[in-house]
Design a protein around this motif. Structure first.
Motif, short mmCIF file in Angstrom:
data_model
loop_
_atom_site.label_atom_id
_atom_site.label_comp_id
_atom_site.label_asym_id
_atom_site.label_seq_id
_atom_site.Cartn_x
_atom_site.Cartn_y
_atom_site.Cartn_z
N LEU A 114 8.47 -2.26 9.86
CA LEU A 114 7.71 -1.03 10.02
C LEU A 114 6.24 -1.28 10.30
N ILE A 115 5.67 -0.44 11.15
CA ILE A 115 4.23 -0.39 11.38
C ILE A 115 3.81 1.00 10.93
N LEU A 116 2.93 1.08 9.94
CA LEU A 116 2.52 2.36 9.37
C LEU A 116 1.08 2.67 9.73
N LEU A 117 0.86 3.82 10.33
CA LEU A 117 -0.49 4.29 10.64
C LEU A 117 -0.75 5.56 9.84
N GLY A 118 -1.61 5.44 8.85
CA GLY A 118 -1.95 6.59 8.02
C GLY A 118 -3.22 7.25 8.52
N ASP A 122 -7.47 11.96 6.29
CA ASP A 122 -7.36 13.32 5.75
C ASP A 122 -5.92 13.77 5.56
N GLY A 123 -4.97 12.94 5.93
CA GLY A 123 -3.55 13.26 5.79
C GLY A 123 -2.91 12.34 4.77
N VAL A 124 -1.89 11.64 5.19
CA VAL A 124 -1.18 10.70 4.32
C VAL A 124 -1.69 9.29 4.61
N PRO A 125 -2.33 8.65 3.62
CA PRO A 125 -2.83 7.29 3.84
C PRO A 125 -1.70 6.26 3.87
N MET A 183 2.35 5.78 2.15
CA MET A 183 3.58 5.60 2.92
C MET A 183 4.26 4.28 2.55
N GLU A 184 3.45 3.25 2.36
CA GLU A 184 3.99 1.94 2.00
C GLU A 184 4.74 2.01 0.67
N ALA A 185 4.21 2.78 -0.27
CA ALA A 185 4.87 2.94 -1.57
C ALA A 185 6.20 3.68 -1.41
N CYS A 186 6.26 4.63 -0.50
CA CYS A 186 7.51 5.37 -0.27
C CYS A 186 8.60 4.49 0.32
N PHE A 239 2.66 -4.10 9.08
CA PHE A 239 1.27 -3.69 9.29
C PHE A 239 1.11 -2.29 8.74
N ALA A 240 0.04 -2.08 7.97
CA ALA A 240 -0.27 -0.76 7.44
C ALA A 240 -1.77 -0.57 7.48
N ALA A 241 -2.21 0.54 8.08
CA ALA A 241 -3.64 0.81 8.18
C ALA A 241 -3.88 2.32 8.07
N THR A 242 -5.00 2.66 7.47
CA THR A 242 -5.43 4.04 7.38
C THR A 242 -6.64 4.20 8.29
#
Length: 43
Positions: A9-13, A16-19, A23-26, A36-39
């Motif tokens: 997964l690549i997560l883009l938070g 002002d929305g969902v950081p 999402m990583e915790a979910c 990769f995870a970035a806000t």
């Protein structure tokens, strides 16, 4: 195992929305690997 088991997964938070850490915790117990995870601030 769920549908995401073995997936990457690549997560883009959004600031002002969902950081990304939320999402990583979910996805923690989904069996997927977060590569990769970035806000960001999309203004």
């Amino acid at each position: 195992m769920g549908k995401l088991a073995g997936k990457k997964l690549i997560l883009l938070g959004e600031r002002d929305g969902v950081p990304a850490p939320a999402m990583e915790a979910c996805f923690k117990n989904s069996g997927a690997e977060v590569i990769f995870a970035a806000t960001e601030c999309f203004v």
